[in-house]
Scaffold this active site. Structure first.
Site: not given
Ligand SMILES: [Zn+2]
Length: 458
Positions: A327-328
């Site tokens: 996600e990052e």
């Molecule tokens: Zn997060």
């Protein structure tokens, strides 16, 4: 009557009706059971201890690979009907062990607290040394144009939460971190320093985060300064606008590597081909151990599955815990999950995400049509037991977002947010920063909403 008024009075009536009948409502009993199970036997807190003990889980790292194995075993041990790994190619970037910013023009060198943004390129061994131009915005860099050529651009606009929420303040400041490097490089700058995205005005910890290099523009090194060091550098620049800084970063980009989303299911008893997703992201930044971001979302989502299983609650639709990877680094796992769902023709009915920290429950943010939002609002009385009954429009989240495009109503868990950015993406984001009652209260609220959506629909 105006349409929105119809909807609003509809919600009022629905909430009123729910309160009237709630004493004799079997769903209230379910809610109480969920609460008792999580309070008495909840595992989210001890699971978070285990997950954070693995260490940081940067996309493509050994820690991330270990976390994948851990999460798979964990969901198997809680009796998921099926646990599987979904492959995805993810970015791989390493920080290395040199991160140093030094003011070199003062009689004695002054060391600033700094950390590379991901996926920043590194500097040459001897560093990049140049004069510094302080700016407040990307626009200012455009206007300065050639004046920043050969310089280090220092973005120093505060993340100011006065009169707004910390999340809105983040949204208003983060363009400096995300797009600042390319904006500066376009005008010929050699590196950027960015004031950390935190509401703490005087913090020694730099807060990292993602940047995006624009195609066709030179990739220049980019680092976050702690807010304390940003204040110090701004003060030094006032007395000597010609000061110089040397920036050394050993960060490096590598080829993408193979990793996984981890998925656990409780098969629906009646509509197994319809899915309600609940999830968080398994990867983290590397400075702390990814507790609030997003270890808490991971263990809360697993706790939803554990709780429903332990209580023998098997809703009509399939409940799917999805622990998203990377996600990052751009929501890579989430995009892969959604594209697989589309290719397989899976009907995703709703998707809940917890990625705003493990603080005390407040409610849920819902992305969907007015009708869908109103439908979720009617469950508010059942969430009141957990103080999670504030249901607002908007705020679904990064990882569930792509499922929204396929018609799913997407929902973000909202905890108290005032202190999230004290910890976010910094060395302070550790297990010790999380409170067990807050964490478990959120897990119970998520389990309740997941159950209601999977059992009763919208
Ligand atoms: Zn997060």
């Amino acid at each position: 009557m105006h349409f929105s008024l119809v909807v609003r009075s509809g919600i009022f009536l629905a909430a009123f009706a729910a309160r009237e009948t709630i004493a004799s409502d079997p769903l209230v009993e379910v809610t109480r059971k969920i609460s008792a199970e999580v309070t008495t036997n909840g595992k989210a807190y001890s699971d978070l201890r285990e997950l954070t003990t693995i260490g940081p889980r940067l996309s493509g790292s050994e820690g991330a690979a270990k976390a994948v194995e851990w999460a798979k075993r964990k969901m198997e041990s809680y009796g998921a009907d099926r646990v599987f790994l979904q492959p995805a190619m993810v970015p791989h970037w390493t920080r290395g062990n040199v991160e140093r910013a030094t003011v070199t023009s003062t009689p004695q060198p002054i060391f600033l607290k700094v950390t590379a943004l991901g996926p920043s390129v590194g500097t040459p061994k001897e560093g990049v040394e140049a004069g510094v131009v302080e700016v407040q915005s990307l626009d200012e860099v455009d206007k300065l144009g050639a004046a920043v050529r050969g310089k280090i651009v220092f973005y120093n606009r505060r993340m100011d939460a006065t009169g707004t929420s910390a999340f809105r303040a983040y949204g208003k400041a983060v363009d400096q971190r995300y797009r600042g490097a390319s904006a500066a490089a376009r005008q010929g700058a050699v590196a950027v320093l960015v004031r950390s995205m935190t509401t703490l005005p005087d913090d020694d910890n730099p807060h990292t985060g993602m940047l995006r290099y624009e195609d066709g523009i030179a990739m220049i090194p980019a680092a976050a300064l702690s807010t304390h060091s940003a204040n110090e550098l701004a003060a030094l620049l006032k007395s000597d606008p010609k000061l110089t800084v040397n920036l050394k970063l050993s960060a490096a980009q590598h080829s993408p590597v193979s990793s996984f989303n981890v998925i656990g299911e409780l098969t629906g008893r009646d509509l197994p081909q319809e899915y309600v997703v609940v999830g968080g992201h398994l990867d983290s930044w590397d400075l702390g151990s990814g507790a609030h971001d997003d270890g808490t979302g991971v263990v809360q989502s697993i706790e939803v599955l554990r709780t429903l299983k332990a209580l023998g609650l098997r809703p009509r639709r399939t409940v799917r815990v999805v622990l998203f990877m990377a996600e990052e680094f751009g929501g890579v796992g989430a995009k892969e999950y959604a594209s697989q769902a589309k290719a397989k023709g899976e009907k995703h009915f709703a998707a809940i995400e917890s990625d705003s920290g493990g603080f005390a429950p407040v409610g849920f943010g819902v992305d969907g049509s007015d009708k869908q939002v109103a439908a979720v609002k009617r469950w508010a009385p059942y969430l009141a037991l957990f103080h999670a009954d504030a249901i607002k429009k908007g705020g679904g989240g990064t990882d569930v977002g792509p499922l929204g495009a396929q018609g799913a109503v997407t929902i973000g868990y909202i905890p108290a947010g005032a202190h999230y950015f004290d910890f976010h993406h910094s060395a302070r984001d550790r297990f010790e920063a999380v409170n067990i009652e807050d964490l478990h209260g959120g897990a119970a609220a998520m389990a309740t909403l997941t159950y209601l959506l999977a059992e009763k629909g919208l």
